[in-house]
Design a protein around this motif. Structure first.
Motif, PDB file in Angstrom:
ATOM      1  N   THR A 161       0.875  -1.172  -0.013  1.00 38.34           N
ATOM      2  CA  THR A 161       0.055  -0.049   0.062  1.00 38.34           C
ATOM      3  C   THR A 161       0.894   1.263   0.054  1.00 38.34           C
ATOM      4  N   ASN A 162       0.203   2.355  -0.797  1.00 41.50           N
ATOM      5  CA  ASN A 162       1.015   3.643  -0.626  1.00 41.50           C
ATOM      6  C   ASN A 162      -0.143   4.433  -0.132  1.00 41.50           C
ATOM      7  N   ALA A 163       0.302   5.093   1.214  1.00 44.04           N
ATOM      8  CA  ALA A 163      -0.750   5.980   1.809  1.00 44.04           C
ATOM      9  C   ALA A 163      -0.294   7.353   1.866  1.00 44.04           C
ATOM     10  N   GLY A 164      -1.360   8.309   1.654  1.00 42.49           N
ATOM     11  CA  GLY A 164      -1.025   9.646   1.773  1.00 42.49           C
ATOM     12  C   GLY A 164      -2.000  10.488   2.509  1.00 42.49           C
ATOM     13  N   THR A 166      -2.777  14.910   4.424  1.00 38.81           N
ATOM     14  CA  THR A 166      -2.136  16.378   4.518  1.00 38.81           C
ATOM     15  C   THR A 166      -0.974  16.350   5.146  1.00 38.81           C
ATOM     16  N   TYR A 167      -0.642  15.184   6.089  1.00 40.77           N
ATOM     17  CA  TYR A 167       0.573  15.255   7.005  1.00 40.77           C
ATOM     18  C   TYR A 167       1.662  14.326   6.507  1.00 40.77           C
ATOM     19  N   PHE A 168       1.554  13.787   5.725  1.00 40.22           N
ATOM     20  CA  PHE A 168       2.353  12.635   4.939  1.00 40.22           C
ATOM     21  C   PHE A 168       2.146  12.167   3.553  1.00 40.22           C
ATOM     22  N   GLN A 169       3.111  11.887   2.780  1.00 46.82           N
ATOM     23  CA  GLN A 169       2.694  11.172   1.409  1.00 46.82           C
ATOM     24  C   GLN A 169       3.755  10.199   1.356  1.00 46.82           C
ATOM     25  N   ASN A 170       3.353   9.019   0.627  1.00 48.17           N
ATOM     26  CA  ASN A 170       4.395   7.853   0.049  1.00 48.17           C
ATOM     27  C   ASN A 170       4.649   7.173   1.308  1.00 48.17           C
ATOM     28  N   ARG A 171       3.692   6.851   1.958  1.00 51.21           N
ATOM     29  CA  ARG A 171       3.911   6.061   3.149  1.00 51.21           C
ATOM     30  C   ARG A 171       3.676   4.401   2.761  1.00 51.21           C
ATOM     31  N   TYR A 172       4.746   3.494   2.498  1.00 54.40           N
ATOM     32  CA  TYR A 172       4.627   2.456   2.076  1.00 54.40           C
ATOM     33  C   TYR A 172       4.472   1.274   3.060  1.00 54.40           C
ATOM     34  N   THR A 173       3.662   0.298   2.733  1.00 52.66           N
ATOM     35  CA  THR A 173       3.512  -0.831   3.749  1.00 52.66           C
ATOM     36  C   THR A 173       3.463  -2.210   2.946  1.00 52.66           C
ATOM     37  N   ASP A 174       4.312  -3.147   3.162  1.00 51.58           N
ATOM     38  CA  ASP A 174       4.444  -4.370   2.094  1.00 51.58           C
ATOM     39  C   ASP A 174       3.401  -5.317   2.989  1.00 51.58           C
ATOM     40  N   ASP A 175       3.169  -6.464   2.072  1.00 49.50           N
ATOM     41  CA  ASP A 175       2.687  -7.561   2.543  1.00 49.50           C
ATOM     42  C   ASP A 175       1.118  -7.014   3.036  1.00 49.50           C
ATOM     43  N   GLU A 176       0.534  -6.406   2.207  1.00 47.91           N
ATOM     44  CA  GLU A 176      -1.009  -6.040   2.266  1.00 47.91           C
ATOM     45  C   GLU A 176      -1.917  -7.066   1.329  1.00 47.91           C
ATOM     46  N   SER A 177      -3.007  -7.061   1.803  1.00 53.18           N
ATOM     47  CA  SER A 177      -3.720  -7.828   0.853  1.00 53.18           C
ATOM     48  C   SER A 177      -5.343  -7.664   1.233  1.00 53.18           C
ATOM     49  N   LEU A 178      -6.122  -7.620   0.159  1.00 47.43           N
ATOM     50  CA  LEU A 178      -7.572  -7.785   0.647  1.00 47.43           C
ATOM     51  C   LEU A 178      -8.198  -8.664  -0.403  1.00 47.43           C
ATOM     52  N   THR A 262      -5.726   8.746   1.843  1.00 49.55           N
ATOM     53  CA  THR A 262      -5.811   7.972   0.839  1.00 49.55           C
ATOM     54  C   THR A 262      -4.687   6.869   0.826  1.00 49.55           C
ATOM     55  N   ILE A 263      -5.453   5.370   0.619  1.00 47.25           N
ATOM     56  CA  ILE A 263      -4.505   4.234   0.792  1.00 47.25           C
ATOM     57  C   ILE A 263      -4.587   3.599  -0.393  1.00 47.25           C
ATOM     58  N   THR A 264      -3.737   3.262  -1.206  1.00 49.57           N
ATOM     59  CA  THR A 264      -3.808   2.409  -2.584  1.00 49.57           C
ATOM     60  C   THR A 264      -2.998   1.094  -2.511  1.00 49.57           C
ATOM     61  N   LEU A 265      -3.879   0.210  -2.822  1.00 49.43           N
ATOM     62  CA  LEU A 265      -3.105  -1.376  -2.976  1.00 49.43           C
ATOM     63  C   LEU A 265      -2.783  -1.569  -4.388  1.00 49.43           C
ATOM     64  N   LEU A 266      -1.285  -2.012  -4.495  1.00 52.99           N
ATOM     65  CA  LEU A 266      -0.837  -1.899  -5.771  1.00 52.99           C
ATOM     66  C   LEU A 266      -0.119  -3.326  -5.819  1.00 52.99           C
ATOM     67  N   PRO A 267       0.189  -3.903  -7.033  1.00 57.20           N
ATOM     68  CA  PRO A 267       0.785  -5.210  -7.006  1.00 57.20           C
ATOM     69  C   PRO A 267       2.488  -5.210  -6.544  1.00 57.20           C
ATOM     70  N   GLY A 268       2.970  -6.279  -6.174  1.00 56.62           N
ATOM     71  CA  GLY A 268       4.222  -6.185  -5.835  1.00 56.62           C
ATOM     72  C   GLY A 268       4.937  -5.774  -4.594  1.00 56.62           C
ATOM     73  N   LYS A 269       5.961  -5.512  -4.748  1.00 56.64           N
ATOM     74  CA  LYS A 269       6.671  -4.722  -3.333  1.00 56.64           C
ATOM     75  C   LYS A 269       6.736  -3.480  -3.451  1.00 56.64           C
ATOM     76  N   ALA A 270       7.090  -2.770  -2.547  1.00 52.71           N
ATOM     77  CA  ALA A 270       7.177  -1.313  -2.372  1.00 52.71           C
ATOM     78  C   ALA A 270       8.469  -0.948  -2.871  1.00 52.71           C
ATOM     79  N   PRO A 271       8.427   0.366  -3.476  1.00 53.55           N
ATOM     80  CA  PRO A 271       9.462   0.995  -4.066  1.00 53.55           C
ATOM     81  C   PRO A 271      10.810   0.778  -3.191  1.00 53.55           C
ATOM     82  N   ALA A 272      12.061   0.477  -3.668  1.00 53.18           N
ATOM     83  CA  ALA A 272      13.256   0.508  -2.794  1.00 53.18           C
ATOM     84  C   ALA A 272      13.601   1.791  -2.095  1.00 53.18           C
ATOM     85  N   ALA A 273      13.075   2.918  -2.466  1.00 52.14           N
ATOM     86  CA  ALA A 273      13.476   4.168  -2.000  1.00 52.14           C
ATOM     87  C   ALA A 273      12.630   4.495  -0.696  1.00 52.14           C
TER      88      ALA A 273
END
Length: 275
Positions: A161-164, A166-178, A262-273
């Motif tokens: 997931t990529n969450a954002g 007002t207070y933060f952007q691009n907070r990633y969490t691996d191994d999410e599922s729905l 806003t929380i977006t689920l995307l395929p694969g692993k979070a960006p290395a950055a």
């Protein structure tokens, strides 16, 4: 002379009728060809796992039987070399047995399978492959036509997931599922349970298809907070995916949380950055 002429004509008529009957007898050639459709698979561990863009091929053997082949990206290779055909009122039935090759990577094994089919015409056919030696008994039902969107999208979606807000952007969490479940009326029930963000539930998500892309929308409430300070917040869900479910984006938007979360689920692993 007149009697001989009449007799000759009668014999000729009988021969002509017999030849005509032989010419109209049903044959595998009447139904030979490629059948395009989708499959629903079930076994002791799951039900109604859907795969789109499947093809079954039926060819006529010299002895009048049918050679049926089915190569599936999801389930392996099936070969029914001598299926027997019968016909009743324009509906054709095929039955036979053969082999299937299944496995992962280089670990592929052969299993016995049985096959039945009911064919009305090229665009309307149902076929079933049964493999008793796989996963407690695997059944694969093939149907011509386009896969129902709710059945195709049902299942577990995994990624990051990529969450954002007002207070933060691009907070990633691996191994999410729905998980998506078909309701039986063309809609989907969606549950996204995250240790970080809470549990999002959509009772009835609407599904549409445009070209090769599926879109789905819905709404619900999510419980968020810390300790005893937990509140319910309204959210909307929007998503899109291809039929293979390997290129998707599923977004949950809770406008009353942290200025708009806003929380977006995307395929694969979070960006290395993000590490």
């Amino acid at each position: 002379m007149k009697f001989k002429t009449i007799l000759t004509m009668a014999v000729a008529a009988l021969c002509s009728a017999a030849c005509s009957d032989e010419e109209t007898l049903p044959a595998v050639a009447d139904i030979a060809g490629s059948y395009e459709g989708y499959t629903l698979a079930g076994c002791a561990y799951f039900q109604n796992t859907c795969a789109a863009a499947e093809t079954v091929t039926v060819a006529e053997n010299p002895d009048g039987t049918a050679n049926v082949t089915f190569t599936s990206g999801s389930w392996g290779e099936f070969s029914i070399p001598n299926a027997r055909m019968s016909e009743n009122g324009g509906t054709y039935t095929l039955t036979g047995s053969g082999q299937t090759k299944m496995g992962m990577g280089g670990n592929v094994s052969s299993y016995d399978c049985t096959y039945t089919a009911v064919i009305e015409f090229r665009q309307k056919a149902q076929m079933q492959f049964k493999v008793s030696g796989v996963m407690g008994g695997l059944t694969i039902d093939f149907t011509t036509g386009e896969a129902p969107a709710d059945l195709l999208l049902a299942g577990t979606w995994e990624g990051y997931t990529n969450a954002g807000c007002t207070y933060f952007q691009n907070r990633y969490t691996d191994d999410e599922s729905l998980k998506m479940t078909a309701n039986g009326d063309g809609t989907l029930a969606v549950v996204f349970e995250s240790a970080t963000w809470g549990t999002f539930r959509v009772a009835e998500a609407a599904v549409t298809k445009s070209g090769d892309e599926y879109t789905f929308t819905g709404e619900g409430t999510v419980s968020m907070g810390m300790g005893d300070n937990v509140k319910d917040y309204a959210f909307t869900m929007t998503g899109k995916s291809n039929a293979a479910k390997d290129d998707f984006s599923i977004t949950f938007n809770a406008p009353a949380v942290m200025g708009g979360l806003t929380i977006t689920l995307l395929p694969g692993k979070a960006p290395a950055a993000a590490e």
